[in-house]
Design a protein around this motif. Structure first.
Motif, PDB file in Angstrom:
ATOM      1  N   VAL A   1     -52.032  20.115 -49.053  1.00  0.00           N
ATOM      2  CA  VAL A   1     -52.246  18.703 -49.545  1.00  0.00           C
ATOM      3  C   VAL A   1     -50.845  18.417 -49.926  1.00  0.00           C
ATOM      4  N   LEU A   2     -50.206  17.123 -49.615  1.00  0.00           N
ATOM      5  CA  LEU A   2     -48.790  16.835 -50.000  1.00  0.00           C
ATOM      6  C   LEU A   2     -48.980  15.290 -50.703  1.00  0.00           C
ATOM      7  N   THR A   3     -48.320  15.202 -51.843  1.00  0.00           N
ATOM      8  CA  THR A   3     -48.323  14.069 -52.855  1.00  0.00           C
ATOM      9  C   THR A   3     -46.985  13.689 -53.333  1.00  0.00           C
ATOM     10  N   ALA A   4     -46.551  12.514 -53.336  1.00  0.00           N
ATOM     11  CA  ALA A   4     -45.276  12.099 -54.038  1.00  0.00           C
ATOM     12  C   ALA A   4     -45.334  12.292 -55.581  1.00  0.00           C
ATOM     13  N   ALA A   5     -46.435  12.364 -56.094  1.00  0.00           N
ATOM     14  CA  ALA A   5     -46.533  12.076 -57.448  1.00  0.00           C
ATOM     15  C   ALA A   5     -46.085  13.663 -58.138  1.00  0.00           C
ATOM     16  N   ASP A   6     -45.863  13.445 -59.429  1.00  0.00           N
ATOM     17  CA  ASP A   6     -45.682  14.778 -60.183  1.00  0.00           C
ATOM     18  C   ASP A   6     -46.668  15.763 -60.277  1.00  0.00           C
ATOM     19  N   THR A   7     -48.101  15.234 -60.061  1.00  0.00           N
ATOM     20  CA  THR A   7     -49.481  15.958 -60.495  1.00  0.00           C
ATOM     21  C   THR A   7     -50.302  15.288 -59.485  1.00  0.00           C
ATOM     22  N   LEU A   8     -51.488  16.208 -59.277  1.00  0.00           N
ATOM     23  CA  LEU A   8     -52.553  15.700 -58.570  1.00  0.00           C
ATOM     24  C   LEU A   8     -53.494  14.682 -59.398  1.00  0.00           C
ATOM     25  N   LEU A   9     -54.257  13.648 -58.761  1.00  0.00           N
ATOM     26  CA  LEU A   9     -55.061  12.970 -59.395  1.00  0.00           C
ATOM     27  C   LEU A   9     -54.596  12.331 -60.735  1.00  0.00           C
ATOM     28  N   PRO A  10     -53.181  11.556 -60.480  1.00  0.00           N
ATOM     29  CA  PRO A  10     -52.370  10.994 -61.482  1.00  0.00           C
ATOM     30  C   PRO A  10     -53.319  10.023 -62.451  1.00  0.00           C
ATOM     31  N   THR A  11     -54.301   9.415 -62.125  1.00  0.00           N
ATOM     32  CA  THR A  11     -54.954   8.345 -62.957  1.00  0.00           C
ATOM     33  C   THR A  11     -55.976   8.876 -63.839  1.00  0.00           C
ATOM     34  N   HIS A  12     -56.139  10.218 -63.630  1.00  0.00           N
ATOM     35  CA  HIS A  12     -57.386  10.943 -64.466  1.00  0.00           C
ATOM     36  C   HIS A  12     -56.589  11.634 -65.641  1.00  0.00           C
ATOM     37  N   ASN A  13     -57.556  12.040 -66.521  1.00  0.00           N
ATOM     38  CA  ASN A  13     -56.981  12.855 -67.633  1.00  0.00           C
ATOM     39  C   ASN A  13     -56.615  14.210 -67.240  1.00  0.00           C
ATOM     40  N   PRO A  14     -55.591  14.797 -68.108  1.00  0.00           N
ATOM     41  CA  PRO A  14     -55.089  16.078 -67.988  1.00  0.00           C
ATOM     42  C   PRO A  14     -56.114  17.266 -67.527  1.00  0.00           C
ATOM     43  N   SER A  15     -57.246  17.357 -68.338  1.00  0.00           N
ATOM     44  CA  SER A  15     -58.291  18.185 -68.146  1.00  0.00           C
ATOM     45  C   SER A  15     -58.842  18.307 -66.594  1.00  0.00           C
ATOM     46  N   VAL A  16     -59.427  16.882 -66.294  1.00  0.00           N
ATOM     47  CA  VAL A  16     -59.790  16.789 -64.984  1.00  0.00           C
ATOM     48  C   VAL A  16     -58.756  17.564 -63.779  1.00  0.00           C
ATOM     49  N   CYS A  17     -57.402  16.765 -63.975  1.00  0.00           N
ATOM     50  CA  CYS A  17     -56.285  17.470 -63.084  1.00  0.00           C
ATOM     51  C   CYS A  17     -56.283  18.864 -62.934  1.00  0.00           C
ATOM     52  N   ALA A  18     -56.471  19.351 -64.022  1.00  0.00           N
ATOM     53  CA  ALA A  18     -56.282  20.785 -64.434  1.00  0.00           C
ATOM     54  C   ALA A  18     -57.394  21.593 -63.706  1.00  0.00           C
ATOM     55  N   ARG A  19     -58.631  20.940 -63.976  1.00  0.00           N
ATOM     56  CA  ARG A  19     -59.715  21.422 -63.163  1.00  0.00           C
ATOM     57  C   ARG A  19     -59.548  21.764 -61.676  1.00  0.00           C
ATOM     58  N   PHE A  20     -59.056  20.572 -60.838  1.00  0.00           N
ATOM     59  CA  PHE A  20     -58.936  20.447 -59.832  1.00  0.00           C
ATOM     60  C   PHE A  20     -57.958  21.221 -59.120  1.00  0.00           C
ATOM     61  N   ALA A  21     -56.907  21.315 -60.064  1.00  0.00           N
ATOM     62  CA  ALA A  21     -55.841  22.313 -59.468  1.00  0.00           C
ATOM     63  C   ALA A  21     -56.227  23.706 -59.437  1.00  0.00           C
ATOM     64  N   ARG A  22     -57.156  24.216 -60.517  1.00  0.00           N
ATOM     65  CA  ARG A  22     -57.845  25.620 -60.294  1.00  0.00           C
ATOM     66  C   ARG A  22     -58.526  25.606 -59.123  1.00  0.00           C
ATOM     67  N   VAL A  23     -59.533  24.401 -58.766  1.00  0.00           N
ATOM     68  CA  VAL A  23     -60.480  24.713 -57.528  1.00  0.00           C
ATOM     69  C   VAL A  23     -59.552  24.782 -56.205  1.00  0.00           C
ATOM     70  N   LEU A  24     -58.553  24.152 -56.303  1.00  0.00           N
ATOM     71  CA  LEU A  24     -57.922  24.114 -54.921  1.00  0.00           C
ATOM     72  C   LEU A  24     -57.089  25.519 -54.720  1.00  0.00           C
ATOM     73  N   LYS A  25     -56.633  26.131 -55.814  1.00  0.00           N
ATOM     74  CA  LYS A  25     -56.068  27.223 -56.112  1.00  0.00           C
ATOM     75  C   LYS A  25     -57.042  28.338 -55.359  1.00  0.00           C
ATOM     76  N   GLU A  26     -58.469  28.348 -56.217  1.00  0.00           N
ATOM     77  CA  GLU A  26     -59.186  29.561 -55.895  1.00  0.00           C
ATOM     78  C   GLU A  26     -59.780  29.223 -54.368  1.00  0.00           C
ATOM     79  N   ARG A  27     -59.478  28.018 -53.786  1.00  0.00           N
ATOM     80  CA  ARG A  27     -60.120  27.864 -52.315  1.00  0.00           C
ATOM     81  C   ARG A  27     -58.770  28.091 -51.401  1.00  0.00           C
ATOM     82  N   HIS A  28     -57.634  28.260 -52.023  1.00  0.00           N
ATOM     83  CA  HIS A  28     -56.519  28.723 -51.035  1.00  0.00           C
ATOM     84  C   HIS A  28     -56.019  27.394 -50.390  1.00  0.00           C
TER      85      HIS A  28
END
Length: 761
Positions: free
Chosen positions: A196-223
């Motif tokens: 996944v490539l994004t120009a933003a500083d973080t994933l899901l920039p319109t959502h709260n930090p806990s949701v962003c962190a959860r998806f970051a973990r899921v993506l990492k776990e799924r390689h």
């Protein structure tokens, strides 16, 4: 086509089949607006519900589970459905411009076309990336990718450009499905790599930090590799280039970012934002034109920025429907107030979902089940249409229910009054002159007096050595699109001429149109006759005159003259069958049951669309091929159905026929419709011919058996050719544009039996 008791007083045109418009259609169906004609224009017959798309990609839902059938919904709402492409607006004359067909008038227009990732802004993206929208086009590429992955034997990288909720859901759904596909085939799922490539500083920039962190973990776990601050500036074959000079391998690139409005909006003069979306006020009106509304992703809400999310498009539906009604009535509009916080349910592909609302965030398999329940309940509103509204006529109401001018009110009262008979039932001369004035019938030297110099009657020369062939056909409309109806009616009428081996020379039209405002009657005639003249011109047949009168239902027919050699050397007749000949059919059957189902809102829109495309195929080229291969007998399939026309051929030929039931080419959905007990009103009369079948009792349970009696409109050619030429003839017909051509039987010598047709498996 449902006949209306109410003359058409106003035209509402809906461009696009987005979430807002499907809500509008359903609301207008449940409470029709008297005197209102609705037209829906869309490039797709099935519109996807974005909330269920990730589940479809994951394999949890079927195609029909996640798509709303626009053709069926439009029929339910009494709307004309145009499967076509908008190219612009003529706002001065209030017309929607369409590709390849006449423009459509509107008194009120609403646009809900969604958004499209703007791949044109990035070098190479248009050629080498797959935009996720329009979703219908994406689905074709997704199915191609699915097939490609099933054949994998080496490393394969799939890149998703865009790190919002849509991009994250897409990559997780694809990974879940594609890995499962490889595992089921006994292949190594680790051949697949996702990034996944994004120009933003973080994933899901319109959502709260806990949701962003959860998806970051899921993506990492799924390689799944994630690269932030990676703005893609170029796409080349197999490679992505970012603004900071990095490159990333990508065998397939999906584009889920930089969305914009459709290109044709640029020329409309409507105020657009920097992304090409239509600016609207808090009543969903465009800023310059109160006759044009917009909703969903294509709308740029000026009161405050709104995320391009399906939840807003769905919730715009009710206020949009209400404001369209109020605008038609000349009453004050209501204000749309979007919610400040909304619930987003974002899936991870594996029947697990994360809920996000403002600062809140929670997750679990139960959240996915909750989301699944919400989504299915939404879809049931459109796929399980209430029986109470099906087939209900448009209620009559006084003209004052709509905001009409004084002249329009006078015309409306006239249209509602008791109609005259005799010549008093003719359509007015001025209406005819305007409606037909733009038509350009093909010019022929043997037409001495025709529409180019109208008189009491046409005068047509019969060239030396030629004989005249006459035929006539007439029927009421069975679809709500007058342009397509005109094309089908003309194609059907020409069928008899071509089946005889003749060339079409001239045609005289007979049309019936429902009463209404002059402008509406004029446009109806223009649409219908434009379609008809296009078909006649393509056949080299000149429209030389006709008659138009008022009636309750739209209807059209033609008396057609054709020419053939005076010695009849090239004629193809019904009675020329010979033992040993092979029986061919050039088009699939099933139009009768399909359009009977369409009238009951029981046919899928894509079935009807495919049937119409088949009906619009002219028999002209097919007849020429059959003549070249020495066809011994020929007829076109129409109202008597396959068996009825076959008996018309065997009896004068003095032969019997062997008919292979399972070899019959059949239109999609036809078997399903007859199995549901839906048949044409002409079917019972045709079934009486079952006495011509020698062994019908052995095949009555075959699902194709009822289609032997199904009446056809603009059907194919039923012909016999010598057996030694049959294979080459079939191939030539398929090449000539009849891909469903099939050998469906053989001709036998006459027997003593009274039943000339024998069925075989």
């Amino acid at each position: 086509m449902q006949a209306s008791e109410q003359p058409v007083l106003r035209d509402l045109v809906l461009v696009g089949g987005g979430h807002s418009h499907v809500v509008v259609l359903r609301m207008l169906a449940m409470q029709p607006e008297p005197g209102l004609r609705i037209t829906l224009i869309c490039t797709d017959v099935d519109t996807p519900y974005s909330g269920m798309l990730p589940g479809y990609i994951s394999g949890h839902y079927s195609f029909d589970d996640v798509h709303i059938d626009l053709g069926r919904l439009a029929a339910f709402a009494g709307a004309c459905f145009i499967h076509g492409e908008v190219t612009g607006l003529d706002r001065a004359n209030q017309r929607v411009l369409l590709k390849g067909r006449p423009s459509v008038p509107y008194d009120l227009l609403s646009i809900n076309t969604g958004s499209t990732p703007n791949v044109r802004q990035v070098k190479g993206a248009q050629a080498h990336a797959v935009p996720v929208k329009p979703i219908a086009q994406f689905n074709l590429r997704w199915l191609t990718l699915l097939a490609r992955v099933r054949e994998l034997h080496s490393r394969f990288t799939i890149a998703v450009v865009g790190g919002g909720a849509g991009g994250v859901e897409l990559v997780l759904s694809m990974q879940f499905r594609l890995r499962n596909e490889l595992q089921q085939l006994g292949r190594n799922p680790d051949l697949l790599h996702f990034v996944v490539l994004t120009a933003a500083d973080t994933l899901l920039p319109t959502h709260n930090p806990s949701v962003c962190a959860r998806f970051a973990r899921v993506l990492k776990e799924r390689h799944v590799a994630v690269h932030t601050r990676a703005e893609v500036t170029q796409v080349s074959p197999g490679c992505l280039h970012t603004q900071d000079g990095r490159t990333f391998d990508a065998d397939e690139t999906l584009w889920v970012t930089q969305a914009g409005g459709p290109v044709w909006l640029q020329s409309t003069g409507l105020a657009l934002d920097e992304h090409g979306f239509i600016k609207v006020n808090d009543r969903l009106e465009t800023l310059e034109d109160p006759k044009i509304f917009a909703a969903g992703d294509v709308a740029s809400f000026t009161a405050r920025p709104l995320e391009k999310a399906g939840v807003f498009a769905v919730r715009m539906g009710p206020p949009l429907a209400k404001n369209l009604r109020l605008s038609l009535r000349g009453q004050p509009l209501v204000v749309y107030r979007p919610q400040r916080n909304w619930l987003a349910l974002i899936s991870t592909g594996d029947r697990f979902a994360v809920a996000s609302r403002g600062r809140l965030g929670f997750a679990g398999a139960w959240v996915w089940r909750w989301k699944d329940s919400i989504d299915r309940r939404f879809m049931r509103k459109f796929n399980e249409l209430p029986a109470m509204a099906q087939g209900s006529p448009r209620a009559a109401a006084p003209a004052s229910s709509l905001a009409l001018s004084a002249e329009e009110s006078r015309q409306a009262i006239s249209a509602l009054a008791m109609r005259c008979g005799g010549c008093g039932a003719k359509v007015g001369a001025s209406i005819l002159t305007r409606a037909l004035g733009s038509l350009q019938p093909v010019q022929r030297d043997d037409v001495l007096i025709g529409l180019h110099s109208p008189d009491d009657a046409a005068v047509v020369r019969v060239p030396p050595g030629k004989a005249m062939v006459h035929t006539v056909d007439f029927f009421r409309s069975f679809i709500d699109d007058p342009y397509l109806f005109g094309k089908v009616a003309a194609t059907h009428a020409l069928g008899d001429i071509f089946a005889m081996g003749a060339e079409a020379q001239s045609a005289t039209a007979i049309a019936t149109v429902p009463p209404g405002l002059e402008a509406k009657v004029e446009d109806l005639l223009l649409q219908m006759m434009t379609g008809a003249v296009e078909v006649l011109n393509a056949a080299g047949c000149s429209l030389v005159g006709g008659h138009t009168g008022e009636g309750r239902e739209l209807a059209l027919g033609f008396a057609v003259n054709g020419l053939m050699d005076e010695d009849m050397s090239g004629v193809m007749r019904k009675g020329g069958m010979r033992p040993g000949d092979v029986l061919l059919l050039t088009k699939p059957i099933g139009t009768g049951t399909l359009f009977a189902a369409h009238a009951q809102h029981a046919a899928k829109g894509r079935w009807i669309d495919a049937a119409l495309q088949s009906m619009l195929v002219s028999n002209q080229a097919g007849a020429q091929v059959l003549r070249a291969f020495g066809a011994t007998a020929c007829t076109d399939l129409t109202g008597f159905g396959l068996l009825g026309h076959l008996v018309e051929m065997t009896r004068p030929s003095g032969v019997d026929a062997e008919l292979q039931l399972r070899a019959l080419p059949v239109l999609d959905g036809a078997v399903a419709c007859v199995q549901a007990g839906i048949v044409s009103s002409l079917q019972p009369a045709n079934v009486r011919l079952r006495r011509a079948l020698r062994n019908a009792e052995a095949f009555v349970q075959d699902p194709r058996y009822p289609l032997l009696f199904d009446p056809q409109t603009a059907g194919g050619l039923l012909a016999t050719v010598p057996a030694d030429r049959a294979a080459a003839c079939v191939q030539a017909l398929q090449t000539a544009g009849y891909p469903h051509t099939a050998v469906i039987g053989r001709i036998r010598g006459a027997s003593d039996a009274l039943e000339p047709v024998v069925l075989t498996p």
